[in-house]
Write an enzyme that holds these catalytic residues in place. Structure first.
Site, mmCIF file in Angstrom:
data_model
loop_
_atom_site.group_PDB
_atom_site.id
_atom_site.type_symbol
_atom_site.label_atom_id
_atom_site.label_comp_id
_atom_site.label_asym_id
_atom_site.label_seq_id
_atom_site.Cartn_x
_atom_site.Cartn_y
_atom_site.Cartn_z
ATOM 1 N N GLN A 1 2.583 12.338 -4.528
ATOM 2 C CA GLN A 1 1.395 12.634 -5.686
ATOM 3 C C GLN A 1 1.284 13.840 -5.952
ATOM 4 O OE1 GLN A 1 -2.420 10.255 -5.414
ATOM 5 N NE2 GLN A 1 -1.468 9.343 -3.536
ATOM 6 N N HIS B 1 7.238 7.351 -2.604
ATOM 7 C CA HIS B 1 6.678 8.097 -3.905
ATOM 8 C C HIS B 1 5.499 9.021 -3.252
ATOM 9 C CE1 HIS B 1 3.020 5.410 -2.549
ATOM 10 N NE2 HIS B 1 2.169 6.272 -3.431
ATOM 11 N N CYS C 1 5.782 -5.171 -7.079
ATOM 12 C CA CYS C 1 5.429 -3.765 -6.887
ATOM 13 C C CYS C 1 5.098 -2.943 -8.097
ATOM 14 C CB CYS C 1 6.471 -2.955 -6.313
ATOM 15 S SG CYS C 1 6.464 -1.212 -5.854
ATOM 16 N N ASN D 1 1.887 10.657 1.216
ATOM 17 C CA ASN D 1 1.150 9.877 2.581
ATOM 18 C C ASN D 1 2.430 8.839 2.545
ATOM 19 O OD1 ASN D 1 -1.128 11.544 2.656
ATOM 20 N ND2 ASN D 1 -2.043 9.964 1.002
ATOM 21 N N SER E 1 -0.987 3.107 0.048
ATOM 22 C CA SER E 1 -1.119 1.694 -0.670
ATOM 23 C C SER E 1 0.123 0.925 -1.187
ATOM 24 C CB SER E 1 -2.267 2.027 -1.673
ATOM 25 O OG SER E 1 -1.901 2.676 -2.697
ATOM 26 N N HIS F 1 6.406 1.620 -1.952
ATOM 27 C CA HIS F 1 7.550 2.389 -2.622
ATOM 28 C C HIS F 1 7.688 3.747 -2.653
ATOM 29 C CE1 HIS F 1 10.419 1.684 -6.418
ATOM 30 N NE2 HIS F 1 9.881 3.003 -6.282
ATOM 31 N N HIS G 1 13.174 0.210 -3.828
ATOM 32 C CA HIS G 1 12.004 0.097 -3.326
ATOM 33 C C HIS G 1 12.153 0.306 -1.848
ATOM 34 C CE1 HIS G 1 8.153 -2.069 -2.990
ATOM 35 N NE2 HIS G 1 8.415 -2.491 -1.890
ATOM 36 N N CYS H 1 8.061 -0.127 -9.081
ATOM 37 C CA CYS H 1 9.390 -0.599 -9.426
ATOM 38 C C CYS H 1 9.587 -0.622 -10.690
ATOM 39 C CB CYS H 1 9.733 -2.002 -8.734
ATOM 40 S SG CYS H 1 9.891 -1.930 -7.110
#
Length: 375
Positions: free
Chosen positions: A166, A164, A49, A151, A159, A162, A111, A52
């Site tokens: 933006q 996250h 990943c 997203n 994509s 993990h 993760h 990570c």
């Protein structure tokens, strides 16, 4: 007019646009595409990943050994900070260069986590980082808008699994924020009050579309919702941006985010996909006293964990359209449990039985984890 049975259009006070609602269409049979139910990944650390801790990203940069949140400039940014101002003008063909900064926000070093599986304190740290980035990026010259978003799930084009989100910060003010600025400013100039605060008071009075509330925040399915189980979180006080939240308000913001995302997962017993975003005042130097910040969730699931509804056909060429009413969606979310299904042994038993997997009557933690992973 009975808005629960008759086709009708609803007005979006934040954008000035309309949505077509067709409640009678919920009776139609579904023979369209159905996706496979996504699995819940229990892997806490993935050596492959890019997000990570301690791993090397595609750019060759190594992540620090972070323990909670972590942000960095996106290695494949849609906007660049060193873009020079330029224009292209050839009759009807026009273009302008766009300057900006794109960042990745890691919610956790674990993760396997998503927001509904994180504890409130961990989500508070995410909000802390959102505040820091909004205020820091917004203070940069030529950065006039800061968009925070997430997203979640491959269905929404994510994509990397993990946890996250933006942030895209840019020199121009995007179309959605521009529409919401115009609508809120018009209302402020006419009444001297916040458009969303007055809307919030009306929803509190009716109690038809509220999913959950606490001392400082209200989560509801907006009257003009487009996505099947769309939800908006609104602060009860008139704040322009998340940077104005107190410590206690941040905790209640974290609590209501956790509760909504947990109810999402429990609705169809799956890791519920969505795009979420925080709309707040532009950072163009104006006070924007008309702005009332809010967080929206746009999930595509319609009937089950495998049946989705995106904007296609009529929605792309005419107006947005939905079948289930906002009132129905709000009731379904209210009825969903606020205890995540992967932590509820009874629910796990039901999932196991549904998949015809034989397990002992008393489920151990190991069995629960393996069952959910298989599911």
């Amino acid at each position: 007019m009975n808005i629960n049975t008759v086709p009708h259009r609803r007005y979006n006070i934040l954008t000035g646009e309309w949505v077509l609602v067709s409640p009678h269409r919920t009776k139609r049979p579904w023979q369209g595409k159905q996706e496979k139910r996504p699995q819940l990944d229990r892997t806490k650390y993935d050596e492959h990943c890019y997000l990570c801790p301690n791993n090397v990203r595609a750019s060759g940069v190594k992540n620090p050994n972070y323990e909670s949140t972590y942000s960095f400039i996106n290695d494949f940014s849609a906007l660049l900070s060193d873009t020079k101002k330029a224009e292209y003008n050839d009759g009807l063909l026009r273009a302008k260069s766009e300057k900006g900064i794109c960042k990745v926000i890691c919610f956790s070093s674990d993760h396997s986590l998503t927001l509904p599986l994180m504890d409130v304190m961990a989500i508070e740290k995410v909000i802390d980082l959102w505040q820091k980035e909004y205020l820091g990026l917004g203070a940069i010259e030529d950065i006039n808008h800061v968009q925070i978003f997430e997203n979640k799930g491959g269905m929404m084009g994510c994509s990397n699994p993990h946890p996250h989100g933006q942030i895209w910060a840019q020199s121009s003010i995007p179309r959605e924020a521009e529409k919401k600025t115009r609508q809120q400013k018009s209302y402020w100039d006419k009444t001297g009050g916040s458009l969303l605060q007055d809307y919030l008071l009306q929803e509190l009075d009716k109690k038809e579309r509220i999913v959950v509330e606490n001392k400082d925040f209200l989560a509801l399915v907006p009257f003009w919702a487009i996505w099947p189980y769309e939800v908006m979180i609104i602060p009860k006080k008139h704040y322009q941006n998340i940077g104005q939240l107190s410590t206690d308000e941040k905790k209640n913001f974290a609590k209501i985010i956790k509760e909504i995302t947990t109810r999402y997962d429990n609705l169809f017993l799956t890791s519920f996909p969505y795009s979420s975003g925080i709309h707040q005042a532009p950072t163009d130097g104006s006070e924007h006293e008309e702005w009332h910040f809010h967080m929206s969730f746009y999930p595509p699931l319609l009937r089950s964990a495998t049946v989705k509804k995106f904007m296609v056909g009529y929605e792309m060429f005419a107006d947005p359209q939905r079948d289930i009413t906002a009132e129905y969606a709000a009731q379904a979310l209210r009825d969903a449990s606020n205890v995540h299904f992967s932590l509820d042994r009874l629910t796990v038993t039901e999932i196991v039985n549904a998949d015809e997997i034989k397990v002992s009557e008393t489920l151990t933690d190991e069995t629960v984890n393996s069952t959910i992973t298989k599911q």
